[in-house]
Each structure stands twice: as C-alpha cells, then as structure tokens.
Motif scaffolding. Structure first.
Motif, short mmCIF file in Angstrom:
data_model
loop_
_atom_site.label_atom_id
_atom_site.label_comp_id
_atom_site.label_asym_id
_atom_site.label_seq_id
_atom_site.Cartn_x
_atom_site.Cartn_y
_atom_site.Cartn_z
N ASP A 1 110.10 169.11 -6.07
CA ASP A 1 110.04 167.38 -7.33
C ASP A 1 108.20 168.67 -7.82
N ASP A 2 108.28 169.10 -6.60
CA ASP A 2 106.76 170.21 -6.99
C ASP A 2 107.25 171.38 -8.06
N VAL A 3 107.87 171.55 -7.93
CA VAL A 3 108.25 173.16 -8.92
C VAL A 3 109.02 172.17 -10.06
N ALA A 4 108.69 171.19 -10.22
CA ALA A 4 109.92 170.49 -11.60
C ALA A 4 108.92 170.13 -12.50
N PHE A 5 107.84 169.43 -11.31
CA PHE A 5 106.51 168.91 -12.42
C PHE A 5 106.32 169.51 -12.92
N GLY A 6 105.89 171.26 -13.63
CA GLY A 6 105.44 171.96 -14.89
C GLY A 6 106.82 171.14 -16.14
N PRO A 7 107.96 171.42 -16.14
CA PRO A 7 109.00 171.85 -17.11
C PRO A 7 109.03 170.32 -17.02
N ILE A 8 109.28 169.41 -16.52
CA ILE A 8 109.56 167.92 -17.00
C ILE A 8 108.12 167.25 -17.72
N TYR A 9 106.74 167.85 -17.55
CA TYR A 9 105.36 166.88 -17.68
C TYR A 9 105.77 167.94 -19.80
N MET A 10 106.27 169.58 -19.39
CA MET A 10 106.58 169.98 -21.02
C MET A 10 107.91 169.65 -21.88
N GLY A 11 108.24 168.67 -20.84
CA GLY A 11 109.74 167.74 -22.00
C GLY A 11 110.95 168.31 -21.81
N MET A 12 110.88 169.47 -20.75
CA MET A 12 112.18 170.31 -20.28
C MET A 12 113.59 168.82 -19.93
N PRO A 13 114.78 168.70 -20.82
CA PRO A 13 115.76 167.81 -20.56
C PRO A 13 115.74 168.41 -18.49
N GLU A 14 117.15 167.32 -17.77
CA GLU A 14 116.50 167.56 -16.33
C GLU A 14 117.76 168.32 -16.20
N TRP A 15 118.88 168.89 -17.27
CA TRP A 15 119.64 169.93 -16.38
C TRP A 15 119.32 171.37 -16.60
N GLU A 16 118.13 171.22 -17.70
CA GLU A 16 116.94 172.99 -17.70
C GLU A 16 116.11 172.23 -17.24
N VAL A 17 115.09 171.73 -15.94
CA VAL A 17 114.61 170.78 -15.75
C VAL A 17 115.42 172.17 -14.33
N ARG A 18 116.26 171.36 -13.81
CA ARG A 18 117.32 172.69 -13.07
C ARG A 18 117.29 173.56 -12.41
N GLY A 19 117.97 174.56 -13.51
CA GLY A 19 117.75 176.20 -13.75
C GLY A 19 116.42 175.96 -13.82
N SER A 20 115.45 175.84 -13.62
CA SER A 20 113.86 176.66 -13.75
C SER A 20 113.87 176.13 -12.95
N VAL A 21 113.94 175.34 -12.13
CA VAL A 21 113.98 175.38 -10.47
C VAL A 21 114.24 175.96 -9.64
#
Length: 236
Positions: A98-118
């Motif tokens: 959740d900590d690492v996903a916070f920024g990408p989610i805030y930036m509006g990334m789609p969920e699949w992309e968030v997982r890849g970024s994390v």
C-alpha cells in the motif's frame, strides 16, 4: 539540453527571521550523482525541500526545464522523488504494498499498471516478497529501502535523498550504498556520511551558513583537510 535541476539566486527565511539560504546557485546535469554536505543548520534540508515545492521564498528553481510553481507542482513532484531522513515520515499505510502503490494510485495509474510499478520498485531496492508486511515492523534499513521504493514507483527522473544512511547498521548501510550506485536516476544526496560521499559521488557541493562555499571534485575537497575543518566536516 536542459539541466535536470537548476537553482538561481535562492533565498529563504523561516518565519522566526532565521535566514536559511542566502543566494544559492547550482545546476545538476542529467544522470549526475551529486553530494550535498555541510554542518548542521547549514541549510541542506531547506534547500532539498525547495526542489519539489514544499518550501518557496525568493529565487528560481527549475526541475527538468520547468519552473517550480503552484501550477507546475504536480509535474514537478512526479519528476523529483524526495526521500526524507526519517522513513516513518514517508511510510503510513498498513502494508508495504500500500505504501509503494500510494503514489501511482494518486497519479491515476490503472490497477494493473500499479502492480507492475510496485513490483519493479520493490525489485529495484531488493525488497520483493515484502508486499504484505507491515512497514512499521521492518528494520530501519528495510524501511529506508521501502521509502526509496515509494518514490521509484512514480518513475522520477531525479532522486533527492536526505541523510539516507543515518541510523543504519554497517551491513544495511553497505547495502544502501550499493543500491544507490546501481540506480540510474540523477541523484542529489544530502549527507553527513563522508565515507559514502568519497565512494559514490564525483562531485560534491558544500553549503555553510546558507551559502555554497564549494562545488567541485569530491577528491579535491576531501584532500583539503583545512577547508573541511573550517566547515565542520571530517576527512574520511
């Protein structure tokens, strides 16, 4: 080609009247890794907080060619990953994921992309497999790595770190130095860790009393013991 960071005639005074920065000028080129050193109270952290618009007074700051202003602050913060000295200032979610996903989610990334970024960010700091752990149960060294991952997940061009090795045991410190060496981003790192400076950074900026008193070769700086002593720094 633009400089990655450019600071022009930067002045900053705190509300109590203490002048923390007195006409700072500097530039950092793409891909450079630069150390920022100086005694306590010299203005190091104050300078870093200008690079993503947390503080602003008089002068100009450009990041990746854009002026740091209210209207550009979103773009600037996507370009500059700022890692605070105390990872607990950065980690506030129930799990590492959740900590690492916070920024990408805030930036509006789609969920699949968030997982890849994390996944990529945790892999880059050698913390893959820690996704479901609670950040506050990690060791200090692990927390520092996760704090760096939280900014890497937003794929910034620039990493700005405040005292990255403070509070680490020798093994964690060594791991963090190796990690910083391998990361491709432009880096501006404020530190008291002169041994890390001598290992990692070809260029060092010394700030004292809110002014830049040296900007050049790390090797040259560290061989000048009289200058180091004058500015409250110890030779490695």
């Amino acid at each position: 080609m633009h400089h990655t960071i450019e600071v022009k005639d930067l002045h900053f005074s705190y509300p109590d009247g203490h002048q923390a920065l007195c006409g700072v000028n500097l530039y950092i080129s793409p891909g450079e890794k630069v150390a920022l050193v100086g005694p306590n109270g010299a203005g190091k952290s104050t300078l870093l907080l200008h690079l993503n618009g947390i503080l602003h007074d008089h002068g100009e700051v450009f990041v990746c060619g854009k002026p740091v202003r209210k209207e550009t602050i979103g773009e600037v913060r996507a370009s500059v990953g700022l890692v605070f000295e105390d990872p607990d200032d950065q980690l506030f979610s129930p799990t590492v994921f959740d900590d690492v996903a916070f920024g990408p989610i805030y930036m509006g990334m789609p969920e699949w992309e968030v997982r890849g970024s994390v996944d990529d960010a945790l892999g880059a700091v050698d913390m893959g497999g820690f996704e479901s752990r609670a950040s506050h149960h990690l060791s200090n060294g692990e927390k520092k790595r996760v704090a760096i991952a939280t900014v890497l997940a937003m794929d910034p061009e620039i990493l700005v770190l405040d005292e990255p090795t403070s509070g680490l045991d020798p093994r964690s410190r060594r791991g963090l130095i190796n990690l910083l060496r391998d990361l491709p981003q432009t880096m501006f790192v404020s530190t008291h860790d002169i041994n890390m400076v001598s290992e990692l950074f070809e260029r060092t900026i010394v700030i004292d009393g809110g002014e830049i008193v040296f900007d050049g070769s790390t090797k040259g700086l560290l061989s000048d013991e009289i200058f180091l002593e004058q500015h409250g720094l110890e030779a490695p």
